[in-house]
Scaffold this active site. Sequence first.
Site, PDB file in Angstrom:
ATOM      1  N   ASP A  29     -91.507  66.116  35.118  1.00  0.00           N
ATOM      2  CA  ASP A  29     -90.603  67.275  35.122  1.00  0.00           C
ATOM      3  C   ASP A  29     -89.777  67.366  33.842  1.00  0.00           C
ATOM      4  O   ASP A  29     -88.544  67.451  33.884  1.00  0.00           O
ATOM      5  CB  ASP A  29     -89.657  67.211  36.331  1.00  0.00           C
ATOM      6  CG  ASP A  29     -90.388  66.929  37.623  1.00  0.00           C
ATOM      7  OD1 ASP A  29     -91.409  67.590  37.874  1.00  0.00           O
ATOM      8  OD2 ASP A  29     -89.956  66.043  38.379  1.00  0.00           O
ATOM      9  N   GLU A 198     -91.236  76.418  42.490  1.00  0.00           N
ATOM     10  CA  GLU A 198     -90.207  75.393  42.291  1.00  0.00           C
ATOM     11  C   GLU A 198     -89.896  75.270  40.808  1.00  0.00           C
ATOM     12  O   GLU A 198     -90.376  76.039  39.986  1.00  0.00           O
ATOM     13  CB  GLU A 198     -90.702  74.051  42.846  1.00  0.00           C
ATOM     14  CG  GLU A 198     -92.006  73.585  42.205  1.00  0.00           C
ATOM     15  CD  GLU A 198     -92.573  72.337  42.847  1.00  0.00           C
ATOM     16  OE1 GLU A 198     -91.842  71.670  43.591  1.00  0.00           O
ATOM     17  OE2 GLU A 198     -93.756  72.024  42.613  1.00  0.00           O
TER      18      GLU A 198
END
Length: 501
Positions: A29, A198
């Site tokens: 991420d 997301e």
Amino acid sequence: MTGAGAALPTGDLGDGTYRNPVLAADWSDPDVVRVGEDYHLTASSFGRAPGLPLLHSRDLVNWTLVGHALERLEPAAAFTEPQHDRGVWAPSFRHHDGRFWIFWGDPDHGIYQVNAPSVRGPWTAPHLVKAGRGLIDACPLWDEESGEAYLVHAWAKSRAGFNNRLTGHRMSPDGTRLLDAGRVLVDADLLPGWFTLEGPKLYRHDGWFWIFAPAGGVATGWQGAFRSRSFLGPYEERIVLAQGDTDVNGPHQGGWVRTGPGEDWFLHFQQSGAHGRLVHLQPMRWDTDGWPVLGDEGAPVRVHRKPDLPEQPPARPAVDDTFPGGRFGRQWQWTANPGEGWASQHTGDGLRLGCVRSDRPADLRNAPHVLTQRLPAGALVVEVGLRLDAMAPGARAGLVVLGDAYAWIGLERAPDGTARLVHRFAPANADRERDAARSRPLTGDRVLLRVEVTADARCRFSYDTGTGTDPEARTGAGTDSVTGAGTAPGTDSGTGTGTGT
């Protein structure tokens, strides 16, 4: 601790081009920010401490690890034991008002932020911006046009009962609190074919509010972009990066950065089995309709020219360590908030780990006092010289490849006081270790341990007591990270010492 890590390649091909991944290890991420001529990256650290790694580059290809922004996880009581897949999820990295800011969502506790005047600190203690379960992937925006501040986040279905939507808030300019109850900005249940939306990253560009966000799941999804003239929407969407006919599965969550000369680039991750989430760099441009185009017309690139930035020497985050003065390098993290006496400083080289009492069944996945680093992608050899000083029966230390399943090799103190070499493993669905080979006594307390890792992350364990290696000590356990561990079930004293070799 040494090995073939020094020979592992960087993404820099040395001819003005680079090959993805530019960060060939689990930097999950990623988000990136530019300040002047410097580029800074952070990534998810989950339940490991210290957390929020800080990486630095001058060309977006060659990166070094310069520190961490989070010394200990909060709330501290929740992280005294390993919390795998919890803790710090999908941080966002920003620079505003002369300070660096990192926001993240903890799925069990809420949205936090830390900030600092310099990337090297000092970083503030974690501040809880909004408490709640299921709040993840938080990203702030300070809008220079209006003077307003905003925050957007996603939802974890495992905690909130729903996902696939992005919620936006007005935020106080000092980043300490949210000013409203929030409003759904994007409900992807209303978008045909979209699921698991997301990881939003919020930007202002060319008169639009932009949200870059992946969907479709980590392994097979895509990167989307959303834009609106108003922060509150409505937003229109487009898929801007997808696997296509490439071998880059699920090009996923990341961040956009503009260089000083004005080029646009996008850093994202790719899920890669046992090696975790590897970081790729994609070129980016804007089409005639004002939408971003990532990679090669929306498909990931493997090889591309480097950014138009000054040439830099090849670099990658460190993996080797001789532990000078008993100190370990920035690449190491504990599997929980560390306790007193887990490691001690001294005058020479080598890491001195204190044996820690444990009344639990032997399972290193539940041990907080395991010192870990990410497993680099590619074939490599890891070696560590080990001396077991603790005399209490059951005291042990060793070298482990740790993941959902794990295997380790090391020394254990037998009831008769001798040191025995052991090789053990634990399958992913088991709750305790099993012997992978018969234990055997040593004439002393020292051994050289070795793990040979193939490019597809299969591991061969061996040892050397000065008379050669044992080629029969081997396993094919699933892997996630290379670690050096000192544990002592049933004891409360003694040390396990790993010396540089």
